[in-house]
Motif scaffolding. Sequence first.
Motif, short mmCIF file in Angstrom:
data_model
loop_
_atom_site.label_atom_id
_atom_site.label_comp_id
_atom_site.label_asym_id
_atom_site.label_seq_id
_atom_site.Cartn_x
_atom_site.Cartn_y
_atom_site.Cartn_z
N THR A 1 53.97 0.77 -38.43
CA THR A 1 54.73 0.37 -39.61
C THR A 1 53.91 -0.57 -40.49
O THR A 1 53.91 -0.44 -41.72
CB THR A 1 56.03 -0.33 -39.17
OG1 THR A 1 56.76 0.54 -38.30
CG2 THR A 1 56.90 -0.66 -40.37
N ALA A 2 53.20 -1.50 -39.86
CA ALA A 2 52.38 -2.44 -40.62
C ALA A 2 51.24 -1.74 -41.34
O ALA A 2 50.93 -2.05 -42.50
CB ALA A 2 51.84 -3.53 -39.68
N MET A 3 50.61 -0.77 -40.67
CA MET A 3 49.50 -0.04 -41.30
C MET A 3 50.00 0.79 -42.49
O MET A 3 49.35 0.87 -43.53
CB MET A 3 48.82 0.84 -40.27
CG MET A 3 47.98 0.08 -39.28
SD MET A 3 46.41 -0.51 -39.96
CE MET A 3 45.45 0.99 -39.91
N GLN A 4 51.15 1.42 -42.33
CA GLN A 4 51.69 2.20 -43.44
C GLN A 4 52.02 1.30 -44.62
O GLN A 4 51.78 1.65 -45.78
CB GLN A 4 52.94 2.96 -42.98
CG GLN A 4 53.63 3.77 -44.07
CD GLN A 4 52.76 4.85 -44.67
OE1 GLN A 4 51.81 5.31 -44.03
NE2 GLN A 4 53.06 5.27 -45.88
N LYS B 1 48.82 0.46 -46.31
CA LYS B 1 48.34 1.62 -47.08
C LYS B 1 49.09 1.73 -48.41
O LYS B 1 48.49 1.94 -49.48
CB LYS B 1 48.55 2.88 -46.24
CG LYS B 1 48.45 4.22 -46.99
CD LYS B 1 47.05 4.51 -47.50
CE LYS B 1 46.89 5.98 -47.86
NZ LYS B 1 47.84 6.49 -48.83
N GLU B 2 50.41 1.59 -48.37
CA GLU B 2 51.20 1.70 -49.60
C GLU B 2 50.89 0.57 -50.57
O GLU B 2 50.84 0.78 -51.79
CB GLU B 2 52.69 1.72 -49.23
CG GLU B 2 53.10 2.99 -48.48
CD GLU B 2 54.54 2.95 -48.00
OE1 GLU B 2 55.21 1.92 -48.23
OE2 GLU B 2 55.00 3.95 -47.40
N LYS C 1 45.10 11.59 -39.07
CA LYS C 1 46.41 12.23 -38.96
C LYS C 1 47.45 11.53 -39.82
O LYS C 1 48.31 12.17 -40.44
CB LYS C 1 46.88 12.23 -37.50
CG LYS C 1 46.22 13.26 -36.63
CD LYS C 1 46.80 13.20 -35.22
CE LYS C 1 46.17 14.22 -34.29
NZ LYS C 1 46.76 14.16 -32.93
N GLN C 2 47.37 10.20 -39.87
CA GLN C 2 48.35 9.43 -40.62
C GLN C 2 48.02 9.33 -42.10
O GLN C 2 48.84 8.83 -42.88
CB GLN C 2 48.46 8.02 -40.02
CG GLN C 2 48.91 7.98 -38.57
CD GLN C 2 50.31 8.50 -38.37
OE1 GLN C 2 51.12 8.51 -39.29
NE2 GLN C 2 50.62 8.96 -37.17
N GLY C 3 46.82 9.76 -42.48
CA GLY C 3 46.41 9.63 -43.88
C GLY C 3 45.98 8.22 -44.23
O GLY C 3 46.07 7.80 -45.38
N TRP C 4 45.48 7.47 -43.23
CA TRP C 4 45.12 6.07 -43.41
C TRP C 4 43.61 5.84 -43.45
O TRP C 4 43.16 4.69 -43.52
CB TRP C 4 45.70 5.22 -42.28
CG TRP C 4 47.19 5.20 -42.20
CD1 TRP C 4 48.07 5.49 -43.20
CD2 TRP C 4 47.98 4.87 -41.06
NE1 TRP C 4 49.36 5.37 -42.76
CE2 TRP C 4 49.34 4.98 -41.43
CE3 TRP C 4 47.68 4.49 -39.76
CZ2 TRP C 4 50.38 4.73 -40.56
CZ3 TRP C 4 48.71 4.24 -38.88
CH2 TRP C 4 50.05 4.35 -39.27
N ASP C 5 42.80 6.87 -43.32
CA ASP C 5 41.38 6.68 -43.07
C ASP C 5 40.59 6.20 -44.28
O ASP C 5 39.44 5.79 -44.14
CB ASP C 5 40.76 7.99 -42.55
CG ASP C 5 41.05 9.17 -43.46
OD1 ASP C 5 42.21 9.32 -43.88
OD2 ASP C 5 40.11 9.94 -43.75
#
Length: 608
Positions: free
Chosen positions: A505-508, A511-512, A545-549
């Motif tokens: 949740t924190a990484m998302q 990212k946002e 996979k999460q689109g965070w790279d």
Amino acid sequence: MRRLVTFGALATVFAFCGGQVAIDMPLITLRIVDPDGRPVPHARVSATAILQGEEVIEQLTEPSWQRVSPRGLCVIDGQPRHRQIADAIVRGKRALRMTVRIYAPGYRPVLLEHEGALPREATVILQPARIVELRIRNWDDRPVKLESAQPYLIGHAEGSPISIVHTQIASLYDIRDLRGNPTQESRRIATPLFLGYGIEEIGDGVYRVSLPADLEGTIYLFINAPERIRGYYRAISSEELAAGVVEVRLPKPSRVVLTVDFQVPEAREAAQAYIKLTPAEFANDERLQSLWMRYSGMFEATPIVFPRQPHLVITDLAPGAWEASAWLTKGEYETVDRIKARLDAPEGGAVALALRPEPFDLARYRGNRALTLRVQRAGGRPLANAPYRVELNLWRRGKRAIIAQGTLDANGTVRLTNLYETPQGTEPDVNYLVYINDTLRSSFTLQAGDGQQQINLVLPPSIGEPAPDIRVVDLTTGKPLTLQSLRGKWVYLEFWATWCAPCQTAMQALKEATDKHGARWRGKLEIVTVSIDDSPEVVMPHLRKQGWDKFARHTWDSEGRAADAYGVRGVPTAFLIDPDGKVVWSGHPLSEDVGTKLNRYLQGGSRR
């Protein structure tokens, strides 16, 4: 105007509105076949999913268990909002974690776990099962009909009066991703067989169970049918399974009255209390306890209002030896007292049990163990002459007592003596809490034979202190990255792990925030994430996979030294460092909106 266009098994609806095209399409089509490639028309499919950045599990199939077509096809449509973004999901631009359960009588149940881009179609091969009949009868020899009290619920076997578990639970079904590959994440998924998924009624009191042909070891049968019997369990050996028929006789239930008598000061006022029953046979087996709590139907503790209603009456409890435990809570989470006792429930009889706490005797936990506690500031300097306090914590009972307090010496150390160690082979229920300057900084547990002689505690850097320099591995380049090399810029440093749920949740959120404010931060702020995973090999695939790279400089703490240098005791944990290399903020990254926080500091310098 609406137009329907069919591509193979997929139907795509184009809705024209204001010159724009909205695509309404299913997520995926599954083809269910046997090992010879023939359709399995009597199969049923249930699918759930979580969209990236969300915490809600949603049902994708309608009804929840969806029958396949005569050709073995199942079209998974998802919710309307899923269909609107289906193209993005299929292309992997919007991450979706999907769980699919498939069952057909006579075949081994299948659990599919998939994360990332979805294939438009997938073929699932069902393997023949070993069939075992359960013949369940009452104490009076009448056949027992078990019916679900409620429809299938997402993610659980709740509502099923019967379930079957194995201590290696994944062995009960085939587990893979939508492309047929085993997945590391899926091996942690635990699902029992339950009514409608591996278990089906085929006659009066007769149930067909579909098990793997190569299943070894003992399985456990749980039956929880209110008003008939609660909490029945039975081990079924491999020899019984080999016979193909298992006779089950349900005993006449017991009537039980449990009364709790908490004696802590908090019990004088109305408070929330809970009672839970666990088979005494499972008391020292963590795996069986976990399976019981999750899948027996009795895993939820029963709330009572203490002291106004200190009783719990169960009229249909399975007879046998039980461990009854009760605890009293203060506020939302804090446990202030916990008690437990053995309950022997007679078949067809009645029993009353009063749960009263044993008096807390600190001398009982006075041991012969000694060790040195060494406390350092961030960066390695000893924390000299600081006040400390160490408390013994009986966390199961909510009891604490101070066992040592005073001032650290000039080297930041203190010798702790008469410590209690948990015997080998026993689950620890005692730990020690370490307070420095009246702030809880760490905890530790001692077990016989663990060899611990010194506890090293590194405190996180305080506000205004220099940020320790660290050396981590840049996961994109494979080269070392030091914090010193970023001096002159703001640095947002976030420690995380792929296995940590709050970290996702924190990484998302990070990212946002970067998507929204990245242009404003460019050239001023470096966002650095530090993974504490055991291996870097799992990190980049997870980020992709999460689109965070792409949004940050992702690094790996190869030897755990970066986390140690910053006194990180749990993840996620973040630090904001100013261009002069001083810490201006630290804490949980979700304590406030990360974009708002970073903009405030960047605009106001080092002011909070």
